[in-house]
Design an enzyme around this catalytic site. Structure first.
Site, short mmCIF file in Angstrom:
data_model
loop_
_atom_site.label_atom_id
_atom_site.label_comp_id
_atom_site.label_asym_id
_atom_site.label_seq_id
_atom_site.Cartn_x
_atom_site.Cartn_y
_atom_site.Cartn_z
N GLU A 1 -4.72 3.30 -8.50
CA GLU A 1 -5.93 3.78 -8.08
C GLU A 1 -6.09 5.43 -8.68
O GLU A 1 -5.26 6.17 -8.56
CB GLU A 1 -5.99 4.20 -6.49
CG GLU A 1 -7.41 4.80 -6.17
CD GLU A 1 -7.49 4.87 -4.65
OE1 GLU A 1 -6.83 4.43 -3.93
OE2 GLU A 1 -8.61 5.76 -4.38
N ASP B 1 -1.36 5.18 -6.06
CA ASP B 1 -2.49 6.18 -6.05
C ASP B 1 -1.79 7.15 -7.36
O ASP B 1 -0.97 7.69 -7.19
CB ASP B 1 -2.75 6.93 -4.81
CG ASP B 1 -3.06 6.13 -3.78
OD1 ASP B 1 -4.05 5.10 -4.11
OD2 ASP B 1 -2.86 6.25 -2.55
N GLU C 1 0.83 -0.60 -4.93
CA GLU C 1 -0.19 0.03 -5.12
C GLU C 1 0.14 1.59 -5.48
O GLU C 1 0.26 2.34 -4.22
CB GLU C 1 -1.09 0.01 -4.05
CG GLU C 1 -2.57 0.73 -4.17
CD GLU C 1 -2.83 1.73 -3.23
OE1 GLU C 1 -2.08 2.26 -2.47
OE2 GLU C 1 -4.05 2.37 -3.35
N HIS D 1 -0.99 10.51 -3.18
CA HIS D 1 -2.45 9.86 -2.63
C HIS D 1 -3.33 11.25 -2.76
O HIS D 1 -4.51 10.88 -2.79
CB HIS D 1 -2.07 9.57 -0.94
CG HIS D 1 -3.55 9.33 -0.42
ND1 HIS D 1 -4.04 9.98 0.53
CD2 HIS D 1 -3.97 7.93 -0.52
CE1 HIS D 1 -5.39 9.21 0.83
NE2 HIS D 1 -5.37 8.07 0.48
N HIS E 1 0.76 -1.09 -0.01
CA HIS E 1 0.04 -0.16 0.14
C HIS E 1 0.75 1.41 0.09
O HIS E 1 1.54 1.35 0.99
CB HIS E 1 -1.00 -0.07 1.24
CG HIS E 1 -1.90 1.11 1.34
ND1 HIS E 1 -1.75 2.19 2.49
CD2 HIS E 1 -2.71 1.43 0.77
CE1 HIS E 1 -2.59 3.00 2.38
NE2 HIS E 1 -3.43 2.67 1.50
O1 G3P Z 1 -6.72 1.75 -2.41
C1 G3P Z 1 -6.90 0.84 -1.15
C2 G3P Z 1 -6.72 1.91 -0.16
O2 G3P Z 1 -5.56 2.62 -0.51
C3 G3P Z 1 -7.88 2.88 -0.06
O3 G3P Z 1 -7.41 3.93 0.78
O4 G3P Z 1 -7.05 6.14 1.03
O5 G3P Z 1 -4.99 4.77 1.07
O6 G3P Z 1 -6.28 5.27 -1.02
P1 G3P Z 1 -6.17 5.17 0.41
CA CA Z 2 -5.25 3.91 -2.33
#
Ligand code: G3P
Ligand code: CA
Length: 342
Positions: free
Chosen positions: A164, A62, A60, A75, A33
């Site tokens: 994302e 963003d 992951e 993010h 993450h």
């Molecule tokens: O994308 C899964 C998780 O990352 C969602 O929360 O706010 O950390 O992007 P966030």
């Molecule tokens: Ca995310």
């Protein structure tokens, strides 16, 4: 000729071509993450590389957009919590309305990629290691793709990407829609089909529906809590809430355009305000019934984030969720999640 191509591909990429699903996905999936963001400043090449070194199956990023339409890994489009932008560009502070809320700060969409390249990442959370602040740059999505390909080859295993789209409706409203550049980058990397190790995720709905028409890649509907509304649904006035989306009807609707859901872990094991868990919900089995994978967020080692019974034992928390049939975890600490794998 086909044999020649296969031999060349094997020499160049190893037996498992980068991000290619030559075999089924691992189960459960460990998703780094924002990289190994518990240990290094989030969304940096270094944090992603550490996640991979620790055994994460996917990383992951963003994504938000620069003024000149380059996707970068952050993010938020507001940059001051995770970069030194306030020191480098003090006069560029401004106020914008993002998803219906006034935000004051420095916004990625006001900076060119050249300017973004001058920034350095900082640690967002004061209780995490601050010693790497100012050392790492802000990667573009292309650079993250290149890292994943490089690492897949070097390690002889496929490493997946889990991008994302952040604030998709907002980005569209300012003429910097994320979907076309995202698709362009993935297509240039040869990533187009369901068997490729890519999941595209969003908290919004309409961009996933649109992406479902644009690509064969897997899509994941992220789910917030209760009466919250995805911003695109708020903007359209549909009244659809995340609560609606986890009913049987809501899950069937999601299954028409997505391959999985990404719920907050508390939607699977609810807890009270003090972190005491209630019995698990049946969300995982109901999602599985309509063919949806379930990847929950966000797992972290620090006691402040663990549910009460797992204080100081994050492995036990993962194991509880894996025993419920969870298909994957977004984690800031991939090393710990790997230790907990069944
Ligand atoms: O994308 C899964 C998780 O990352 C969602 O929360 O706010 O950390 O992007 P966030
Ligand atoms: Ca995310």
């Amino acid at each position: 000729m086909i044999r020649f191509v296969l031999v060349v591909a094997t020499v160049v990429f190893g037996l498992n071509g980068p991000l290619r699903a030559d075999s089924a996905l691992p189960w459960p999936l460990v998703i780094g993450h924002r990289g190994a963001s518990g240990l290094l400043p989030e969304h940096t090449v270094e944090a992603y590389a550490l996640a991979i070194a620790q055994g994460a199956h996917f990383i992951e990023p963003d994504l938000v957009s620069t003024r000149d339409g380059v996707l970068i890994a952050r993010h938020e489009n507001e940059l001051s919590d995770t970069t030194d932008v306030a020191d480098k560009f003090p006069d560029r502070k401004t106020t914008r309305v993002i998803d219906g809320r006034e935000v004051t700060g420095w916004f990625a969409e006001d900076f060119t990629i050249q300017e973004i390249r001058t920034l350095r990442a900082i640690q967002r959370l004061p209780f995490r290691d601050q010693s790497k602040n100012g050392k790492f740059g802000i990667p573009t999505f292309d650079e993250v793709l290149a890292l994943v390909k490089r690492e897949s080859v070097a390690r002889g295993r496929s490493i997946g990407l889990y991008p994302e789209t952040k604030h998709p409706t907002y980005h569209q409203s300012i003429g910097l829609a994320l979907e076309a550049p995202l698709m362009g980058a993935l297509e240039r990397a040869g990533l187009t089909q369901k068997s490729d190790w890519v999941f595209i995720q969003s908290f919004e709905v309409e961009n996933l529906r649109a992406l479902n028409e644009m690509t064969g890649l897997r899509l994941v509907q992220l789910l917030g809590f209760g009466a919250e509304t995805p911003f695109d649904q708020e903007a359209r006035g549909t009244g659809l809430t995340y609560e609606d989306m986890i009913t049987n009807v809501g899950l069937s609707d999601i299954a028409a355009y997505a391959d999985g859901i990404g719920p907050w872990k508390v939607l699977i094991v609810p807890q009270d305000r003090d972190g005491n868990p209630f019995p698990a919900t049946d969300l995982i089995s109901r999602a599985h019934n309509v063919g949806l994978l379930v990847h929950a967020y966000t797992f972290r080692d620090e006691a402040r984030y663990l549910m009460k019974p797992y204080n100081n034992d994050p492995v036990a928390e993962y194991q509880r969720f894996f025993s419920l049939g969870l298909d994957g975890v977004f984690t800031d600490f991939p090393y710990t999640a790997v230790r907990a794998l069944p």
